[in-house]
Design a protein around this motif. Structure first.
Motif, PDB file in Angstrom:
ATOM      1  N   THR A 184      -5.321  -2.413  12.365  1.00  0.00           N
ATOM      2  CA  THR A 184      -6.241  -1.931  11.325  1.00  0.00           C
ATOM      3  C   THR A 184      -6.362  -0.419  11.404  1.00  0.00           C
ATOM      4  O   THR A 184      -5.899   0.214  12.363  1.00  0.00           O
ATOM      5  N   THR A 185      -7.029   0.146  10.426  1.00  0.00           N
ATOM      6  CA  THR A 185      -7.243   1.592  10.416  1.00  0.00           C
ATOM      7  C   THR A 185      -8.412   1.973  11.324  1.00  0.00           C
ATOM      8  O   THR A 185      -8.702   3.162  11.477  1.00  0.00           O
ATOM      9  N   GLY A 186      -9.100   0.990  11.875  1.00  0.00           N
ATOM     10  CA  GLY A 186     -10.202   1.278  12.800  1.00  0.00           C
ATOM     11  C   GLY A 186     -11.433   1.860  12.132  1.00  0.00           C
ATOM     12  O   GLY A 186     -12.280   2.467  12.786  1.00  0.00           O
ATOM     13  N   ASN A 215     -12.854   3.564   3.360  1.00  0.00           N
ATOM     14  CA  ASN A 215     -12.054   4.716   3.764  1.00  0.00           C
ATOM     15  C   ASN A 215     -10.846   4.318   4.605  1.00  0.00           C
ATOM     16  O   ASN A 215     -10.295   5.134   5.327  1.00  0.00           O
ATOM     17  N   ASN A 216     -10.423   3.077   4.486  1.00  0.00           N
ATOM     18  CA  ASN A 216      -9.110   2.675   4.999  1.00  0.00           C
ATOM     19  C   ASN A 216      -8.004   3.180   4.075  1.00  0.00           C
ATOM     20  O   ASN A 216      -6.867   3.350   4.485  1.00  0.00           O
ATOM     21  N   ALA A 217      -8.336   3.391   2.806  1.00  0.00           N
ATOM     22  CA  ALA A 217      -7.351   3.889   1.849  1.00  0.00           C
ATOM     23  C   ALA A 217      -6.997   5.333   2.180  1.00  0.00           C
ATOM     24  O   ALA A 217      -7.787   6.052   2.786  1.00  0.00           O
ATOM     25  N   GLY A 259       0.812  -1.211   0.000  1.00  0.00           N
ATOM     26  CA  GLY A 259       0.000   0.000   0.000  1.00  0.00           C
ATOM     27  C   GLY A 259       0.846   1.261   0.000  1.00  0.00           C
ATOM     28  O   GLY A 259       2.075   1.213   0.153  1.00  0.00           O
ATOM     29  N   ASP A 260       0.166   2.391  -0.260  1.00  0.00           N
ATOM     30  CA  ASP A 260       0.807   3.707  -0.253  1.00  0.00           C
ATOM     31  C   ASP A 260       1.934   3.824  -1.274  1.00  0.00           C
ATOM     32  O   ASP A 260       2.897   4.558  -1.068  1.00  0.00           O
ATOM     33  N   GLU A 261       1.804   3.112  -2.360  1.00  0.00           N
ATOM     34  CA  GLU A 261       2.837   3.155  -3.404  1.00  0.00           C
ATOM     35  C   GLU A 261       2.766   4.461  -4.187  1.00  0.00           C
ATOM     36  O   GLU A 261       3.709   4.793  -4.919  1.00  0.00           O
ATOM     37  N   GLY A 262       1.644   5.173  -4.057  1.00  0.00           N
ATOM     38  CA  GLY A 262       1.457   6.393  -4.868  1.00  0.00           C
ATOM     39  C   GLY A 262       0.632   6.059  -6.102  1.00  0.00           C
ATOM     40  O   GLY A 262       0.974   6.451  -7.223  1.00  0.00           O
ATOM     41  N   LYS A 263      -0.457   5.342  -5.862  1.00  0.00           N
ATOM     42  CA  LYS A 263      -1.271   4.858  -6.987  1.00  0.00           C
ATOM     43  C   LYS A 263      -1.888   6.006  -7.786  1.00  0.00           C
ATOM     44  O   LYS A 263      -2.134   5.875  -8.984  1.00  0.00           O
ATOM     45  N   GLY A 264      -2.091   7.150  -7.125  1.00  0.00           N
ATOM     46  CA  GLY A 264      -2.663   8.309  -7.808  1.00  0.00           C
ATOM     47  C   GLY A 264      -1.762   8.835  -8.920  1.00  0.00           C
ATOM     48  O   GLY A 264      -2.216   9.472  -9.859  1.00  0.00           O
ATOM     49  N   VAL A 292      -3.714  -8.540   6.841  1.00  0.00           N
ATOM     50  CA  VAL A 292      -4.194  -8.083   5.537  1.00  0.00           C
ATOM     51  C   VAL A 292      -5.442  -7.231   5.762  1.00  0.00           C
ATOM     52  O   VAL A 292      -5.941  -7.146   6.881  1.00  0.00           O
ATOM     53  N   THR A 293      -5.951  -6.656   4.693  1.00  0.00           N
ATOM     54  CA  THR A 293      -7.260  -6.034   4.773  1.00  0.00           C
ATOM     55  C   THR A 293      -8.296  -7.098   4.409  1.00  0.00           C
ATOM     56  O   THR A 293      -7.944  -8.245   4.147  1.00  0.00           O
ATOM     57  N   SER A 294      -9.580  -6.743   4.389  1.00  0.00           N
ATOM     58  CA  SER A 294     -10.602  -7.790   4.232  1.00  0.00           C
ATOM     59  C   SER A 294     -11.196  -7.850   2.834  1.00  0.00           C
ATOM     60  O   SER A 294     -12.276  -8.397   2.647  1.00  0.00           O
TER      61      SER A 294
HETATM   62  P1  IMO Z   1      -3.897   2.594   0.450  1.00  0.00           P
HETATM   63  O1  IMO Z   1      -5.053   2.489  -0.508  1.00  0.00           O
HETATM   64  C1  IMO Z   1      -1.504   0.899   3.668  1.00  0.00           C
HETATM   65  C2  IMO Z   1      -3.527  -1.873   6.395  1.00  0.00           C
HETATM   66  C3  IMO Z   1      -3.728  -1.430   7.828  1.00  0.00           C
HETATM   67  C4  IMO Z   1      -3.699  -2.780   8.538  1.00  0.00           C
HETATM   68  C5  IMO Z   1      -4.388  -3.709   7.546  1.00  0.00           C
HETATM   69  C6  IMO Z   1      -5.858  -3.946   7.844  1.00  0.00           C
HETATM   70  O2  IMO Z   1      -3.667   3.972   0.987  1.00  0.00           O
HETATM   71  O3  IMO Z   1      -2.664   1.961  -0.104  1.00  0.00           O
HETATM   72  P2  IMO Z   1      -8.045  -2.466   7.632  1.00  0.00           P
HETATM   73  O4  IMO Z   1      -8.412  -1.166   8.297  1.00  0.00           O
HETATM   74  O5  IMO Z   1      -8.060  -2.408   6.152  1.00  0.00           O
HETATM   75  O6  IMO Z   1      -8.827  -3.619   8.176  1.00  0.00           O
HETATM   76  O7  IMO Z   1      -6.518  -2.718   8.091  1.00  0.00           O
HETATM   77  O8  IMO Z   1      -4.249  -3.094   6.279  1.00  0.00           O
HETATM   78  N1  IMO Z   1      -4.056  -0.945   5.380  1.00  0.00           N
HETATM   79  C7  IMO Z   1      -3.305  -0.158   4.615  1.00  0.00           C
HETATM   80  N2  IMO Z   1      -1.966   0.054   4.606  1.00  0.00           N
HETATM   81  N3  IMO Z   1      -2.280   1.513   2.756  1.00  0.00           N
HETATM   82  C8  IMO Z   1      -3.609   1.303   2.723  1.00  0.00           C
HETATM   83  O9  IMO Z   1      -4.405   1.778   1.744  1.00  0.00           O
HETATM   84  C9  IMO Z   1      -4.187   0.463   3.704  1.00  0.00           C
HETATM   85  N4  IMO Z   1      -5.446   0.049   3.974  1.00  0.00           N
HETATM   86  C10 IMO Z   1      -5.343  -0.814   4.985  1.00  0.00           C
HETATM   87  O10 IMO Z   1      -2.695  -0.586   8.254  1.00  0.00           O
HETATM   88  O11 IMO Z   1      -2.373  -3.220   8.664  1.00  0.00           O
END
Ligand code: IMO
Ligand code: GDP
Ligand code: MG
Length: 428
Positions: free
Chosen positions: A127-129, A37-39, A12-17, A237-239
């Motif tokens: 998680t991002t909560g 809105n975890n992104a 994540g956060d690679e700079g997809k935009g 991971v995320t879900s």
């Molecule tokens: P973008 O789109 C980086 C990580 C969280 C956590 C795990 C699960 O900006 O790349 P979640 O809230 O999704 O259940 O959290 O995933 N996480 C991300 N890390 N970039 C993101 O999005 C992320 N979205 C979730 O930190 O470890």
């Protein structure tokens, strides 16, 4: 060249935009197909900096139709807050469409996200909560609330009752929290219904019709390959499915309509939250990358974990997603290093392993095998052609490309929209 998917190829956060911007005016539709809105996307346009969470970064491109597709989980309050904030800054968001089949994140999902994390203790995911996991869990469990349910109060009430029946037992008896009433949830959701109604559409049908008409549709993945619920470092991971397959299931556009898959990699690696990360640097090099790359989360502000480029991870992403092109971002951040290590393989229990190990515990104690490449000191932020880059920077890109399983077609050299070196047309 109609359907293009952009995915994160690391954590994540690679700079997809950056890749979305590069395609710019060639895009007619931009689709968010997974996550919620975890992104966190930071996009810099001129002097303006935008932080988006739920909305795809393509919403900032003039003239595109932004779509939130069925695979997304929507916190409706966040949706309207983001729309209001963008409108106030002069961004036209009037064309936004929302799938009737997308699921909703409610207060009980947010609460459950936080309390379950607390209960996991040392095993917490970080998680991002934002309620992402509990909302997807309800979807899979068939007790979720969908956007279309907001337009039938009876159905909505029944579904919320069903969901809360279970949740309140958990909240009260296990987690020692107060019970949530059906009325608060139903009242909250209904308060958005009329504002939401004009945005809601059969987005799967519309996207297929757009492709039939020769329009270009960009699917913008949230999160990344190593955070994918099936292909990532489970359970850290995320879900959702943040790999390219998720673009099909998450939108209703069939896999055989997808033409290009663009994988975004940073010139190094970052990760937020817990879980394995073989090339992580816990020393001053890690701190150097964090400071120089400004690696702090857009969503939670947490410092990102940092490490060197991991070629087996990139190769794995190329395979899982069918990457046709990589965009490498943040090459400028590496400027000033004398030597740049790249992880070319791992050592697991004394044995060299060339690919990402399938066993989670192997990946947990995989030790990177590094190859070092010479660094450069010249400022590269003004480079626009590959030949503008110092020889050592060119060599770094070419070496990494040879190990990563697909061509590197563009290279980010600064946060600004146009700070990019293009080597190959992403759509050709
Ligand atoms: P973008 O789109 C980086 C990580 C969280 C956590 C795990 C699960 O900006 O790349 P979640 O809230 O999704 O259940 O959290 O995933 N996480 C991300 N890390 N970039 C993101 O999005 C992320 N979205 C979730 O930190 O470890
Ligand atoms: P996303 O989650 O993939 O959308 O990425 P984020 O927005 O969370 O993080 C990427 C960050 O890197 C943002 O702050 C961007 O402005 C920044 N960025 C993107 N490309 C480049 C680049 O080539 N160089 C530099 N220095 N920063 C970049
Ligand atoms: Mg982000």
């Amino acid at each position: 060249m109609p359907a293009v998917v952009i995915i994160g190829a690391q954590w994540g956060d690679e700079g997809k935009g950056k890749a979305t911007d590069l395609l710019g005016s060639r895009i007619d539709y931009v689709v968010k197909f997974n996550g919620g809105n975890n992104a966190g996307h930071t996009v810099v346009i001129g002097d303006e900096k935008y932080a988006l969470h739920l909305l795809p970064s393509g919403i900032l491109t003039d003239g595109v139709v932004p779509v939130i597709a069925n695979g997304v989980v929507i916190d409706i309050e966040v949706l309207f807050d983001e729309l209001t904030a963008l409108t106030a800054r002069g961004v036209d968001v009037s064309r936004l469409l929302v799938s009737a089949n997308a699921h909703v994140i409610t207060q009980y999902h947010r609460t459950l996200d936080r309390v379950t994390e607390r209960f996991l203790g040392k095993r917490q995911i970080g998680t991002t909560g934002r309620g992402i996991g509990p909302s997807y869990a309800d979807k899979i469990n068939r007790v979720g609330i969908r956007i279309q349910d907001l337009f039938d109060e009876n159905i909505l009430r029944q579904k919320v009752e069903g969901a809360l029946h279970q949740k309140n037992q958990l909240l009260v008896k296990l987690y020692n929290r107060r019970a949530i009433t059906v009325d608060e949830i139903v009242g909250d959701l209904l308060s958005y219904a009329e504002r939401l109604r004009p945005l809601v559409a059969d987005t799967g049908l519309l996207l297929n019709q757009a492709l039939d008409a020769g329009k270009t549709v960009l699917f913008e993945g949230g999160q990344a390959t190593m955070l994918d619920v099936d292909h990532g470092t489970y359970p850290f991971v995320t879900s959702s499915n943040s790999t390219s397959g998720g673009a099909a299931t998450g939108s209703g556009v069939a896999p055989n309509r997808i033409d290009r898959v663009i994988g975004i990699v940073k010139a190094y690696t970052t990760r937020v939250g817990s879980g394995p990360f073989p090339t992580e640097l816990l020393d001053e090099s890690g701190e150097w990358l964090r400071t120089k790359g400004f690696e702090f989360g857009t969503t939670t502000g947490r410092p990102r974990r940092t490490g060197w480029y991991d070629a087996p991870v990139a190769r794995y992403s190329a395979r899982v997603n069918g990457v046709t092109d990589f965009v490498m971002t943040k090459l400028d951040v590496l400027t000033g290093l004398t030597e740049i290590p790249v992880c070319v393989a791992y050592e697991v229990d004394g044995v060299r392993v060339d690919e990402v190990p399938v066993s989670q515990s192997d990946f947990h104690h995989a030790v990177p095998i590094y190859e070092n490449f010479p660094g450069w000191t010249e400022d590269i932020s003004g480079a626009r052609e590959f030949s503008d880059l110092p020889k050592a920077a060119q060599q770094y890109v070419l070496a990494v490309e040879a190990m990563s399983g697909s061509r590197i077609s563009a290279i980010g050299v600064g946060p600004e929209r146009d700070a990019i070196v293009v080597r190959h047309d992403l759509l050709a």
